[in-house]
Design a protein around this motif. Sequence first.
Motif, PDB file in Angstrom:
ATOM      1  N   ASN A   1      -4.781 -11.859  12.299  1.00  0.00           N
ATOM      2  CA  ASN A   1      -5.345 -12.993  11.555  1.00  0.00           C
ATOM      3  C   ASN A   1      -6.516 -13.608  12.300  1.00  0.00           C
ATOM      4  O   ASN A   1      -7.548 -13.938  11.700  1.00  0.00           O
ATOM      5  CB  ASN A   1      -4.260 -14.039  11.305  1.00  0.00           C
ATOM      6  CG  ASN A   1      -3.224 -13.583  10.296  1.00  0.00           C
ATOM      7  OD1 ASN A   1      -3.525 -12.778   9.408  1.00  0.00           O
ATOM      8  ND2 ASN A   1      -2.010 -14.070  10.418  1.00  0.00           N
TER       9      ASN A   1
ATOM     10  N   LYS B   1      -3.109  -5.216   8.605  1.00  0.00           N
ATOM     11  CA  LYS B   1      -2.277  -6.338   8.157  1.00  0.00           C
ATOM     12  C   LYS B   1      -1.266  -5.889   7.109  1.00  0.00           C
ATOM     13  O   LYS B   1      -0.112  -6.348   7.106  1.00  0.00           O
ATOM     14  CB  LYS B   1      -3.166  -7.452   7.593  1.00  0.00           C
ATOM     15  CG  LYS B   1      -3.975  -8.197   8.648  1.00  0.00           C
ATOM     16  CD  LYS B   1      -4.883  -9.238   8.032  1.00  0.00           C
ATOM     17  CE  LYS B   1      -4.121 -10.334   7.347  1.00  0.00           C
ATOM     18  NZ  LYS B   1      -4.993 -11.378   6.799  1.00  0.00           N
TER      19      LYS B   1
ATOM     20  N   ALA C   1       0.674  -9.768  14.249  1.00  0.00           N
ATOM     21  CA  ALA C   1       0.183 -10.359  12.998  1.00  0.00           C
ATOM     22  C   ALA C   1      -0.729 -11.549  13.283  1.00  0.00           C
ATOM     23  O   ALA C   1      -1.781 -11.712  12.638  1.00  0.00           O
ATOM     24  CB  ALA C   1       1.363 -10.790  12.129  1.00  0.00           C
ATOM     25  N   GLU C   2      -0.374 -12.384  14.250  1.00  0.00           N
ATOM     26  CA  GLU C   2      -1.219 -13.521  14.616  1.00  0.00           C
ATOM     27  C   GLU C   2      -2.564 -13.050  15.165  1.00  0.00           C
ATOM     28  O   GLU C   2      -3.614 -13.633  14.852  1.00  0.00           O
ATOM     29  CB  GLU C   2      -0.501 -14.390  15.641  1.00  0.00           C
ATOM     30  CG  GLU C   2       0.738 -15.105  15.106  1.00  0.00           C
ATOM     31  CD  GLU C   2       1.436 -15.907  16.177  1.00  0.00           C
ATOM     32  OE1 GLU C   2       0.941 -15.919  17.326  1.00  0.00           O
ATOM     33  OE2 GLU C   2       2.479 -16.517  15.874  1.00  0.00           O
TER      34      GLU C   2
ATOM     35  N   ASP D   1      12.941  -7.299   8.489  1.00  0.00           N
ATOM     36  CA  ASP D   1      13.686  -8.427   7.914  1.00  0.00           C
ATOM     37  C   ASP D   1      14.879  -7.928   7.101  1.00  0.00           C
ATOM     38  O   ASP D   1      15.977  -8.492   7.183  1.00  0.00           O
ATOM     39  CB  ASP D   1      12.768  -9.277   7.038  1.00  0.00           C
ATOM     40  CG  ASP D   1      11.744 -10.046   7.850  1.00  0.00           C
ATOM     41  OD1 ASP D   1      11.937 -10.184   9.066  1.00  0.00           O
ATOM     42  OD2 ASP D   1      10.735 -10.501   7.259  1.00  0.00           O
TER      43      ASP D   1
ATOM     44  N   LYS E   1       7.273  -5.742   8.853  1.00  0.00           N
ATOM     45  CA  LYS E   1       8.066  -6.972   8.840  1.00  0.00           C
ATOM     46  C   LYS E   1       9.102  -6.960   7.722  1.00  0.00           C
ATOM     47  O   LYS E   1      10.235  -7.413   7.903  1.00  0.00           O
ATOM     48  CB  LYS E   1       7.147  -8.188   8.701  1.00  0.00           C
ATOM     49  CG  LYS E   1       6.315  -8.472   9.940  1.00  0.00           C
ATOM     50  CD  LYS E   1       5.345  -9.618   9.723  1.00  0.00           C
ATOM     51  CE  LYS E   1       6.071 -10.918   9.495  1.00  0.00           C
ATOM     52  NZ  LYS E   1       5.125 -12.051   9.367  1.00  0.00           N
TER      53      LYS E   1
ATOM     54  N   VAL F   1      10.769  -7.601  16.367  1.00  0.00           N
ATOM     55  CA  VAL F   1      10.245  -8.548  15.382  1.00  0.00           C
ATOM     56  C   VAL F   1       9.276  -9.521  16.050  1.00  0.00           C
ATOM     57  O   VAL F   1       8.210  -9.838  15.496  1.00  0.00           O
ATOM     58  CB  VAL F   1      11.402  -9.308  14.702  1.00  0.00           C
ATOM     59  CG1 VAL F   1      10.865 -10.459  13.860  1.00  0.00           C
ATOM     60  CG2 VAL F   1      12.218  -8.363  13.830  1.00  0.00           C
ATOM     61  N   ASN F   2       9.629 -10.003  17.241  1.00  0.00           N
ATOM     62  CA  ASN F   2       8.743 -10.923  17.960  1.00  0.00           C
ATOM     63  C   ASN F   2       7.402 -10.264  18.273  1.00  0.00           C
ATOM     64  O   ASN F   2       6.338 -10.893  18.153  1.00  0.00           O
ATOM     65  CB  ASN F   2       9.409 -11.381  19.259  1.00  0.00           C
ATOM     66  CG  ASN F   2      10.591 -12.290  19.010  1.00  0.00           C
ATOM     67  OD1 ASN F   2      10.672 -12.938  17.966  1.00  0.00           O
ATOM     68  ND2 ASN F   2      11.505 -12.346  19.955  1.00  0.00           N
ATOM     69  N   ARG F   3       7.432  -9.007  18.648  1.00  0.00           N
ATOM     70  CA  ARG F   3       6.185  -8.297  18.944  1.00  0.00           C
ATOM     71  C   ARG F   3       5.318  -8.167  17.703  1.00  0.00           C
ATOM     72  O   ARG F   3       4.102  -8.374  17.739  1.00  0.00           O
ATOM     73  CB  ARG F   3       6.492  -6.914  19.515  1.00  0.00           C
ATOM     74  CG  ARG F   3       5.225  -6.133  19.889  1.00  0.00           C
ATOM     75  CD  ARG F   3       5.507  -4.682  20.159  1.00  0.00           C
ATOM     76  NE  ARG F   3       4.278  -3.949  20.453  1.00  0.00           N
ATOM     77  CZ  ARG F   3       4.185  -2.636  20.471  1.00  0.00           C
ATOM     78  NH1 ARG F   3       5.241  -1.894  20.224  1.00  0.00           N
ATOM     79  NH2 ARG F   3       3.031  -2.046  20.727  1.00  0.00           N
ATOM     80  N   VAL F   4       5.957  -7.820  16.581  1.00  0.00           N
ATOM     81  CA  VAL F   4       5.207  -7.661  15.331  1.00  0.00           C
ATOM     82  C   VAL F   4       4.586  -8.987  14.907  1.00  0.00           C
ATOM     83  O   VAL F   4       3.443  -9.028  14.416  1.00  0.00           O
ATOM     84  CB  VAL F   4       6.129  -7.105  14.225  1.00  0.00           C
ATOM     85  CG1 VAL F   4       5.438  -7.145  12.868  1.00  0.00           C
ATOM     86  CG2 VAL F   4       6.540  -5.678  14.550  1.00  0.00           C
ATOM     87  N   GLU F   5       5.289 -10.091  15.097  1.00  0.00           N
ATOM     88  CA  GLU F   5       4.738 -11.398  14.740  1.00  0.00           C
ATOM     89  C   GLU F   5       3.526 -11.741  15.604  1.00  0.00           C
ATOM     90  O   GLU F   5       2.546 -12.316  15.110  1.00  0.00           O
ATOM     91  CB  GLU F   5       5.815 -12.466  14.891  1.00  0.00           C
ATOM     92  CG  GLU F   5       6.905 -12.372  13.815  1.00  0.00           C
ATOM     93  CD  GLU F   5       7.994 -13.406  14.004  1.00  0.00           C
ATOM     94  OE1 GLU F   5       8.018 -14.049  15.081  1.00  0.00           O
ATOM     95  OE2 GLU F   5       8.825 -13.581  13.082  1.00  0.00           O
TER      96      GLU F   5
ATOM     97  N   ASP G   1       2.758  -6.141   7.436  1.00  0.00           N
ATOM     98  CA  ASP G   1       3.614  -6.733   6.406  1.00  0.00           C
ATOM     99  C   ASP G   1       4.746  -5.774   6.021  1.00  0.00           C
ATOM    100  O   ASP G   1       5.886  -6.211   5.798  1.00  0.00           O
ATOM    101  CB  ASP G   1       2.793  -7.088   5.173  1.00  0.00           C
ATOM    102  CG  ASP G   1       1.850  -8.260   5.414  1.00  0.00           C
ATOM    103  OD1 ASP G   1       2.106  -9.029   6.360  1.00  0.00           O
ATOM    104  OD2 ASP G   1       0.852  -8.391   4.663  1.00  0.00           O
TER     105      ASP G   1
END
Length: 300
Positions: A248, A65, A244-245, A76, A72, A237-241, A69
């Motif tokens: 979690n 995680k 991340a989900e 970003d 990301k 970015v979409n893949r990383v999000e 971060d």
Amino acid sequence: MAVRVTQNMLNSNMLRNLHNSMRNMDKLQQQLSSGSKIAKPSDDPVVAARGMFYRSSLMENEQYKRNVDEVKSWMDMTDSTLDEVGNVMKRLKELLIYSGDGAISPADLQSMSSEVQELKAHLGTLANQQINGKYIFAGTDTNKAPYDPSANGGKGDFVNTNSSPINLEVSQNVFVTSNINAQNVFNFPDNANNIFKLLDNIITELSNGNSASQFIADMDQQYDNLLAERASLGASVNRVELIAERLNAQEVNITGLMSKNEDADMAKVMTDLKTQESVHMAALGSGARIIQPTLLDFLR
């Protein structure tokens, strides 16, 4: 063959049984006060081994995680910087179109040259964007500025040639690239014809009082290339999000499994403790009847 039962045997058995009863109550009391099934690995080696595995998995998940971060934050920052680069290019195109107006005087064109010069300096600042002291457009040479304002005879140029990716592990044997290949943005299509050399040519024409509208097609090419790079970055970015989900959700699952493995069922422990207390009181009562009366009991 009959076995002779002595008073000492009765006393020893009674004391041993009372000790076992008290040990069971102590174990239940520890579970009730700590909320855990075991106090030390020897209480249940299987539970202890599984607990170590779950804790190790949680530690790995936490590191993944943290890596996500960091990825990301890099992405970003890269996206916001490229967005500003796009704004600079749009302003440059406006100036190029405006320079083609026949009513513009040579003095106005020279003033536009000064603005283009400032925009180039700002573009160089964007190329040297940092995060946590690291240059995000320098490949793996994160400690060296990719844009050198003294290069190209003092005009300034993108001097970095490192296109190596920076990969971080975000899951077991799953790696994600946190940076982009800046060569595709600031050295497009090649170093001899990159955005900074294009701006140098524009500045030269405007400084001489000439229109620079002939460079509109080249600027459009640079801008279209920038949009393509941003689209590729957006997919990453979409893949990383999504990763991340998943991390979690995995943390919640591992925590739940660890709780089921180690945490005591408080309702059951309280019931067992009350039962054991009743058993212990009964054992004390029966033990009092087992102990043989002595002469002192008759003298009272």
